[in-house]
Scaffold this active site. Structure first.
Site, mmCIF file in Angstrom:
data_model
loop_
_atom_site.group_PDB
_atom_site.id
_atom_site.type_symbol
_atom_site.label_atom_id
_atom_site.label_comp_id
_atom_site.label_asym_id
_atom_site.label_seq_id
_atom_site.Cartn_x
_atom_site.Cartn_y
_atom_site.Cartn_z
ATOM 1 N N ASP A 314 0.863 -1.170 0.000
ATOM 2 C CA ASP A 314 0.000 0.000 0.000
ATOM 3 C C ASP A 314 0.908 1.231 0.000
ATOM 4 O OD1 ASP A 314 -2.090 1.764 0.048
ATOM 5 O OD2 ASP A 314 -3.147 0.822 1.712
HETATM 6 C C1 BGC Z 1 -4.932 3.343 -0.015
HETATM 7 C C2 BGC Z 1 -5.024 2.326 -1.125
HETATM 8 C C3 BGC Z 1 -4.872 3.024 -2.450
HETATM 9 C C4 BGC Z 1 -3.558 3.775 -2.474
HETATM 10 C C5 BGC Z 1 -3.327 4.520 -3.766
HETATM 11 C C6 BGC Z 1 -3.676 4.178 -0.133
HETATM 12 O O1 BGC Z 1 -3.676 5.196 0.794
HETATM 13 O O2 BGC Z 1 -4.956 2.690 1.232
HETATM 14 O O3 BGC Z 1 -6.245 1.635 -1.041
HETATM 15 O O4 BGC Z 1 -4.941 2.082 -3.479
HETATM 16 O O5 BGC Z 1 -3.552 4.716 -1.427
HETATM 17 O O6 BGC Z 1 -4.137 5.630 -3.874
#
Ligand code: BGC
Length: 763
Positions: A314
């Protein structure tokens, strides 16, 4: 910022990238929305002439007949052939992202990005494309910045209320098509964290509280999304069940509890959908951050489940180089704090074996071949707007859950004389879920992080269209007395109530915000023929429930939410949705009294977040273990407001003739009859109570099916039950096992209304 939300500490790094997509949108506005007409004219000319010219003049690339372009070879074989050609630098390029617009200083390659949350460089000289990733929880994110359009589907938890694998497939296929039309070849959708904590601000992005339901639906979504030749992704792996302190929280949970709940949902989703990517989560689990957790990334994902795709972190969820690599993290997103120069040095110094790097690279290349990225390069096209709207509406129509309908108040007569429409924005739109899931509404550009976004699907207009001879009047939620007065002089009052939720926050409670409970109570006191339409991201409490005539849960309804709701209100659609999560009577009944918050950060208490010894700073003890959702309320004997699996119809159904055949597999067969006067669809649910020796909650969902029936029609249906769904996880044996003994199968239309039961012995 609304007072009803708690904004929570998350690692600074994540909030920075979220808050500002500013520089990017400025630049893209300059390029994509030039004011003077000469620029678009030139762009148009170039768009039409360049491809023709390019096609004629571009020589066939050297890799066109390379061994790895042979489609009859397996994805593994093709990946290995490419791997042999790569330099160390090219390999390192594949294991990290190239930045995200708004996340720190743009990297030199930023111009190669498509505007999405991240991208991974390709190997142009070998025909390996760039992996262009976009968030796509309920539609493609940030399309406005690209001057494009995306359909907003109903929220994920909303669509889960359809209990419909086919709808999940349509959901995924639509997103896959719109991703490609916008130049993306990888989705970051596919959230399946269980609703262990209903105040979790991302509940709307997930598929409810039961692993069998959630896993089946996310798997079907991914299968069809990836079928469009985009890399499918399942997230956030794992036990990322609250947003509060998500970057530093340690989820303490037993292996058995994890395996039978959150991990089971991932396992089912991966088996059905075969996603080529898994996103590891921000939090730690039992001491190790998810993105460097060997138990999760290697022991379970690779060895137990035989997962062949790649794991990406993530955003900002990577904490180390050597530890993360050894644990099984393949790709750092969105930058290269650990998987760039420091990774290369670790390889050169012999601290990371080349074979380990090669394994990571192999998985990423394999994913590109397996999902069809290499053989089907993306080219931008135009989204089928009408088709998308129809799909969104159809899914919403099967996701609306009718919770109360006293004295057959619904469906409404189209010849009513006066109708009151009441509620925040109910004249013009319906609310949507925020955060990285946010889809841009048409015509308004890219919303700010944590802005409340209303989709232009107007409850007022759709009701006027249904009842053209009625006097339909609107009152906002601002003046309770005026709204009550309008209700009093109307035949019926329809209140559209909303609860906004988002990534980056948890709710302090499950009450409707902004004084809406008082509004509904006042309206219902003025007119008992009050209908409440809920636009919520998770469960809400309903202190006014006894006073109102009808309640329907519409979730976040997407681009065509109001049209779908109007069809249900006036009986053009018979509601069939069932709750994918319990609605408790009060927060006092949920397993944790409050959402545990991170400690205040003094210097000495500050978390050790980076490096090989990275540590979380506080813990949440998931002592409820396997008792997630209805399993908790059942086991603790807590009455609920509306149980898991509950939902009404305008017709009625009866169940009979339960048979259970056991042997090498278990099949449950029964007959359903439509005993009412209108055609309808019943979601039939099959539960099992395990033998006492299994020490499990009173029952668990083991299967379900949707059955469409004409009035008076009966159908015999069979549901096959997977052995694993009847098993428990044995920590000592490190595997699932069936506990021999008596299993009671229960069948019906809700977890608390199961008219058929039968006990059988299974060994
Ligand atoms: C989120 C993810 C997301 C990623 C990209 C993160 O903060 O938890 O679900 O895909 O950001 O935007």
């Amino acid at each position: 910022m609304p007072a009803h939300t708690i904004y929570l500490y998350t690692c600074a790094v994540t909030s920075v990238h979220k808050n500002a997509l500013g520089w990017y949108s400025m630049i893209s506005n300059l390029f994509w929305r030039p004011r003077k007409t000469v620029v678009p004219a030139l762009a148009l000319l170039a768009a039409f002439t360049f491809p023709v010219f390019a096609q004629r003049s571009r020589p066939e690339p050297a890799w066109a007949h390379a061994a790895w372009m042979n489609k009859s070879l397996s994805a593994d074989e093709r990946a290995d052939l490419v791997l042999k050609e790569l330099t160390l630098d090219e390999k390192i390029d594949l294991i990290h992202g190239e930045g995200m617009p708004g996340w720190g200083k743009p990297k030199p390659n930023y111009y190669l990005g498509n505007g999405g949350a991240g991208f991974v460089l390709g190997v142009d000289r070998l025909g390996i494309p760039i992996i262009q990733m976009s968030d796509a929880a309920y539609g493609v994110r940030s399309s406005a910045m690209n001057g494009r359009y995306s359909t907003a589907l109903p929220s994920n938890v909303g669509a889960a209320a359809s209990w419909d694998p086919e709808a999940a497939c349509q959901y995924g296929a639509l997103i896959g098509r719109e991703l490609r039309a916008q130049g993306y070849n990888m989705t970051l959708g596919g959230g399946v964290n269980l609703t262990r904590e209903p105040r979790n601000g991302r509940t709307f992005e997930y598929q409810g509280e039961d692993p069998v339901l959630a896993g089946t639906l996310v798997g079907n979504r991914i299968k069809c999304e990836q079928g469009q030749h985009v890399i499918g992704d399942i997230k956030h792996y794992a036990v990322n069940d609250q947003e509060s302190g998500r970057n530093e929280v340690d989820a303490i949970i037993s292996k058995r509890a994890m395996q039978e709940t959150d991990l089971l949902a991932f396992d089912i989703g991966i088996r059905i959908g075969d996603p080529q990517a898994v996103m590891c989560s921000y939090n730690a689990i039992n001491g190790d951050f998810a993105c460097e957790n060997k138990y999760l990334l290697t022991d379970v994902l690779r060895k137990q489940w035989n997962f062949k795709g790649f794991v990406l972190s993530d955003w900002g969820g990577t904490h180390s180089t050597i530890k993360a690599s050894a644990a099984g993290l393949d790709n750092e997103e969105p930058q290269e704090n650990f998987y760039g120069a420091s990774y290369k040095k670790a390889v050169e110094d012999g601290k990371i074996p080349v074979a380990e790097l090669d394994e990571h690279v192999h998985r990423i290349l394999r994913a590109e071949f397996a999902a069809g990225l290499v053989d089907n390069p993306v080219s931008k096209s135009v989204v089928d707007v009408e088709g998308g709207l129809d799909t969104a509406q159809h899914i919403e129509e099967s996701s609306i859950v009718l919770l109360k309908n006293s004295k057959h108040l619904l469906p409404l007569d189209k010849h009513l004389k006066t109708i009151a429409i009441i509620g925040d924005h109910a004249d013009m739109g319906m609310i949507s879920g925020g955060g990285s899931a946010q889809v841009d509404p048409p015509g308004t550009g890219n919303p700010h992080w944590l802005e409340h976004v209303w989709f232009p699907t107007s409850p007022l207009k759709t009701v006027i269209a249904k009842a053209p001879t009625a006097r339909v009047e609107y009152a906002s939620s601002a003046d309770v007395a005026a709204a009550a007065a309008l209700a009093k002089r109307s035949d019926v009052a329809i209140v559209y109530a909303q609860q906004w939720t988002s990534e980056g926050m948890d709710l302090p409670n499950l009450s409707l915000p902004d004084n809406q409970d008082a509004l509904i109570a006042a309206v219902a006191a003025a007119n008992p023929k009050t209908i409440v339409i809920l636009e919520t991201g998770t469960a809400v409490t309903m202190p006014w429930l006894d006073q109102v005539g009808a309640v329907a849960e519409a979730w976040y309804g997407g681009s065509r939410g109001a049209e779908a709701v109007a069809n249900v209100l006036f009986g053009d659609v018979n509601p069939s949705g069932k709750l994918p999560m319990t609605f408790p009577k009060s927060e006092a009944d949920v397993p944790h009294q409050t959402v545990v918050q991170p400690p205040p950060h003094s210097e000495s208490a500050s978390p050790v977040m980076r490096g090989e010894d990275a540590k979380p700073s506080f813990a949440v003890h998931y002592d409820e273990g396997v008792k997630v959702g209805y399993k908790w309320y059942d086991a603790e004997k807590k009455p609920v407001l509306f149980p898991f699996g509950f939902g009404l119809s305008y017709t009625t159904f009866s169940y009979k003739d339960l048979q259970v055949s056991s042997g090498s597999s278990t099949t449950v067969t029964f007959t359903i009859t439509n005993t009412g006067k209108s055609a309808g669809t019943e979601i039939a649910e099959v539960y099992a109570a395990l033998p006492a020796a299994a020490e499990e909650p009173p029952k668990r969902l083991v299967g379900f099916t949707r059955v469409k029936l004409a009035p008076g029609e009966s159908k015999s249906v069979s549901v096959a039950v997977e052995p694993k769904f009847l098993s428990i996880f044995d920590e000592a044996a490190d595997g699932f096992k069936l506990v021999p003994g008596s299993y009671t199968f229960m069948v019906g239309g809700s977890s608390q209304e199961l008219p058929l039961t039968k006990a059988v012995n299974l060994n």
